[in-house]
Design an enzyme around this catalytic site. Structure first.
Site, short mmCIF file in Angstrom:
data_model
loop_
_atom_site.label_atom_id
_atom_site.label_comp_id
_atom_site.label_asym_id
_atom_site.label_seq_id
_atom_site.Cartn_x
_atom_site.Cartn_y
_atom_site.Cartn_z
N HIS A 72 0.89 -0.92 0.00
CA HIS A 72 0.07 -0.10 0.00
C HIS A 72 0.79 1.18 -0.20
CE1 HIS A 72 -4.36 -1.44 1.06
NE2 HIS A 72 -3.46 -2.27 0.60
N TYR A 200 -9.26 5.74 6.98
CA TYR A 200 -9.38 6.10 8.46
C TYR A 200 -10.53 6.99 8.23
CZ TYR A 200 -5.00 3.72 9.92
OH TYR A 200 -4.07 2.83 9.88
N PRO A 292 -4.31 0.80 18.51
CA PRO A 292 -3.96 0.32 17.19
C PRO A 292 -4.24 1.32 16.12
CG PRO A 292 -5.93 -0.67 18.06
CD PRO A 292 -5.65 -0.02 19.14
N LYS A 296 0.92 0.23 14.93
CA LYS A 296 2.18 0.15 15.52
C LYS A 296 2.62 -1.03 16.76
CE LYS A 296 3.60 3.63 13.11
NZ LYS A 296 3.91 2.76 11.91
N TYR A 384 4.25 6.45 9.67
CA TYR A 384 3.27 5.47 9.57
C TYR A 384 3.96 4.20 8.89
CZ TYR A 384 -1.08 2.97 8.41
OH TYR A 384 -1.91 1.87 8.49
P1 FAS Z 1 1.44 -11.03 21.98
O1 FAS Z 1 0.44 -10.85 22.93
O2 FAS Z 1 0.97 -11.62 20.51
O3 FAS Z 1 2.08 -12.71 22.26
C1 FAS Z 1 2.51 -12.95 23.59
C2 FAS Z 1 2.21 -14.35 23.85
O4 FAS Z 1 2.70 -15.08 25.24
C3 FAS Z 1 0.72 -15.13 23.64
O5 FAS Z 1 0.81 -15.98 22.54
C4 FAS Z 1 0.22 -15.44 24.91
O6 FAS Z 1 -0.42 -16.64 25.06
C5 FAS Z 1 1.87 -15.99 25.72
N1 FAS Z 1 2.08 -15.93 27.10
C6 FAS Z 1 1.32 -15.14 27.87
N2 FAS Z 1 1.60 -15.05 29.22
C7 FAS Z 1 2.41 -16.19 29.20
C8 FAS Z 1 2.86 -17.03 30.28
N3 FAS Z 1 2.88 -16.62 31.70
N4 FAS Z 1 3.60 -18.19 29.68
C9 FAS Z 1 3.73 -18.46 28.42
N5 FAS Z 1 3.22 -18.07 27.51
C10 FAS Z 1 2.51 -16.85 27.86
N6 FAS Z 1 -1.32 -4.26 16.53
C11 FAS Z 1 -1.20 -3.59 15.15
O7 FAS Z 1 -0.08 -3.32 14.86
N7 FAS Z 1 -2.66 -3.41 14.64
C12 FAS Z 1 -3.75 -4.04 15.19
O8 FAS Z 1 -4.53 -3.80 14.52
C13 FAS Z 1 -3.85 -4.62 16.33
N8 FAS Z 1 -4.86 -5.12 17.05
C14 FAS Z 1 -4.97 -5.61 18.21
C15 FAS Z 1 -5.96 -6.37 18.82
C16 FAS Z 1 -5.98 -6.86 20.20
C17 FAS Z 1 -7.21 -7.39 20.64
C18 FAS Z 1 -4.89 -7.00 20.77
C19 FAS Z 1 -4.79 -7.59 22.02
C20 FAS Z 1 -3.69 -6.48 20.20
C21 FAS Z 1 -3.65 -5.89 18.90
N9 FAS Z 1 -2.38 -5.25 18.11
C22 FAS Z 1 -2.31 -4.77 17.10
C23 FAS Z 1 -1.33 -5.23 19.04
C24 FAS Z 1 -0.70 -7.06 18.61
O9 FAS Z 1 -0.61 -7.10 17.24
C25 FAS Z 1 0.63 -6.92 19.36
O10 FAS Z 1 1.35 -5.76 19.12
C26 FAS Z 1 1.39 -8.19 18.92
O11 FAS Z 1 0.25 -9.41 19.24
C27 FAS Z 1 2.76 -8.11 19.87
O12 FAS Z 1 3.35 -9.22 19.82
P2 FAS Z 1 3.91 -9.84 21.11
O13 FAS Z 1 4.78 -9.19 21.65
O14 FAS Z 1 4.40 -11.48 20.75
O15 FAS Z 1 2.79 -10.34 22.06
C1 PHB Z 2 -6.04 -4.11 10.52
O1 PHB Z 2 -6.03 -4.32 9.13
O2 PHB Z 2 -6.37 -4.83 11.13
C2 PHB Z 2 -5.40 -2.55 10.75
C3 PHB Z 2 -4.86 -1.76 9.90
C4 PHB Z 2 -4.62 -0.37 10.36
C5 PHB Z 2 -4.80 0.02 11.75
C6 PHB Z 2 -5.29 -1.05 12.76
C7 PHB Z 2 -5.36 -2.31 12.30
O3 PHB Z 2 -4.28 1.17 12.09
#
Ligand code: FAS
Ligand code: PHB
Length: 389
Positions: A72, A200, A292, A296, A384
């Protein structure tokens, strides 16, 4: 069991770090409390910055992303019925890749299993011991059996609700937090995206975002009340509300369909300092959270992995601790810029319950300045597409 690096968590941060270390012959074990399928079932990020794309190439897992991802070159921003484009490619020379976090995680799991990497699923009661000594170890149990892993270093990649950050004494930790008075209700639908670009939207009824995963898988979000739950929203109600928040010409061409996933994410800005305590290093959501809006979260986890991987490589290959000694300082310098951009972009696009008439005028003026000023667009675009590592 003994390893060089014990990695807590099995999400994208952990798996990317594990893959990069393994390619350099640095032994590591990943400990994940859930199953692989559960981790892959979480629908999260969708936009990858240039830095993460380069890391995926370095990790040898970029093949499917290059084939199936969507580059994109910009994004659309809608406000009060109008819409304008911010051209990342023209302003920065870079673009972003739309390729879901689920797919990145799947590619990493496949690479780990193909290489015979070590991962323990469904571990329970992980504890990190003696992180502030030269001989840390990790314990966990599974099926009633206690296990111990002695290691040189521990990478805390276990997300916001993990155990790693809690291992650092409160007397050492400094935490910074901002919570937002709304959440994001997101759905996946097997429908064609409403536009080639992301949209957005700041509307009088609240924020909306139109995104996608592929030519027949769309991802939409609307700002919702924190008291809402997904079951409060029928598909019909979601589509009707989304259309009311989009410019008429966009709403008119929106293809709706049944949701195949529906969830609500709370919005939070959070940082813990330092990101290192002794031989424990926090990485990704374990150390920081962003709303989100700026896409980032995953991308800032990637820059942490870059700094930690190179620091560990430097100490093992050159006997030089400079990289790990400066890890927290280097990672936080970029984390705080991502926090700022995510907070700014969220402030620009959402409607806040306590906004005064003056606040709304300021928001409209900020959006109009972004619409009409190339320097403002360049600053937004630089953040971005991802600031340099
Ligand atoms: P994660 O949370 O992905 O992974 C951590 C892992 O550790 C999990 O699998 C968990 O099960 C495990 N864990 C936890 N405690 C533990 C323990 N005690 N023992 C062993 N394992 C354990 N980011 C974006 O850029 N765009 C988005 O649109 C976006 N939407 C999101 C929506 C939601 C609902 C959430 C919660 C986050 C969102 N994020 C988004 C942010 C997300 O993408 C995170 O930045 C990303 O998952 C970070 O990855 P990790 O640091 O690996 O953490
Ligand atoms: C998504 O595609 O899930 C998405 C894209 C841009 C954002 C957040 C989420 O800023």
């Amino acid at each position: 069991m003994r390893t060089q690096v014990a990695i807590i968590g099995g999400g994208p941060s952990a798996l990317l770090l594990s893959q990069l270390l393994r390619l350099r012959g640095i032994d590591n074990v990943v400990l994940e409390r859930k199953t692989r399928d559960y981790v892959l079932s979480r629908i999260r990020a969708g936009v990858l910055e240039r830095g993460l794309l380069d890391l995926m190439r370095e990790a040898g897992i970029a093949g499917r992303m290059e084939r199936e991802g969507f580059a994109h070159d910009g994004t659309l921003i809608a406000h009060e019925g109008g819409m304008f484009h911010v051209d990342f490619r023209k302003l920065t020379g870079h673009s972003v890749m739309v390729y879901g976090q689920t797919e990145v995680t799947r590619d990493l799991y496949d690479a780990l299993e193909k290489a015979g990497g070590k991962i323990e699923f469904e571990v329970e009661g992980v504890e990190i011991h003696d992180a502030d000594t030269d001989a840390p170890h990790v314990t966990f149990h599974r099926g009633g059996t206690e296990h111990r892993i002695d290691c040189d270093y521990v990478a805390g990649c276990d997300g916001f609700h993990g155990v790693s950050r809690q291992t650092i004494p409160l007397s050492v930790r400094r935490e910074y937090e901002k919570t937002y008075p709304f959440g994001w209700l997101g759905i996946l639908s097997e429908t064609p995206p409403v536009d080639d670009e992301l949209i957005y939207a700041n509307s009088a009824r609240g924020f909306a975002l139109c995104s996608m995963r592929n030519a027949n898988l769309s991802r939409y979000y609307i700002q919702c009340a924190l008291s809402d739950s997904p079951s409060d929203w029928t598909d019909a109600a979601f589509w009707q509300e989304l259309k009311r928040r989009l410019p008429g010409e966009v709403a008119g061409r929106l293809v709706t369909g049944p949701s195949i996933e529906k969830s609500i994410a709370p919005l939070r800005s959070f940082v813990t300092e330092p990101m290192r305590w002794g031989r424990l290093f926090l990485c990704g959501d374990a150390a920081h959270i962003v709303p989100p809006t700026g896409a980032k979260g995953l991308n800032t986890a990637a820059s942490d992995v870059h700094y930690l991987y190179n620091g560990l490589r430097q100490v093992y290959e050159e006997g030089d601790p400079e990289g790990i000694d400066r890890y927290s300082e280097r990672a936080l310098a970029r984390v705080w810029k991502a926090e700022r951009f995510s907070w700014w972009f969220s402030s620009l696009l959402h409607r806040y319950p306590d906004q005064s008439a003056f606040d709304l005028r300021m928001q409209a003026a900020e959006i109009d300045f972004l619409r009409t000023n190339e320097a403002a667009q360049k600053a937004m675009a630089e953040n971005y597409v991802g600031l340099p590592y």
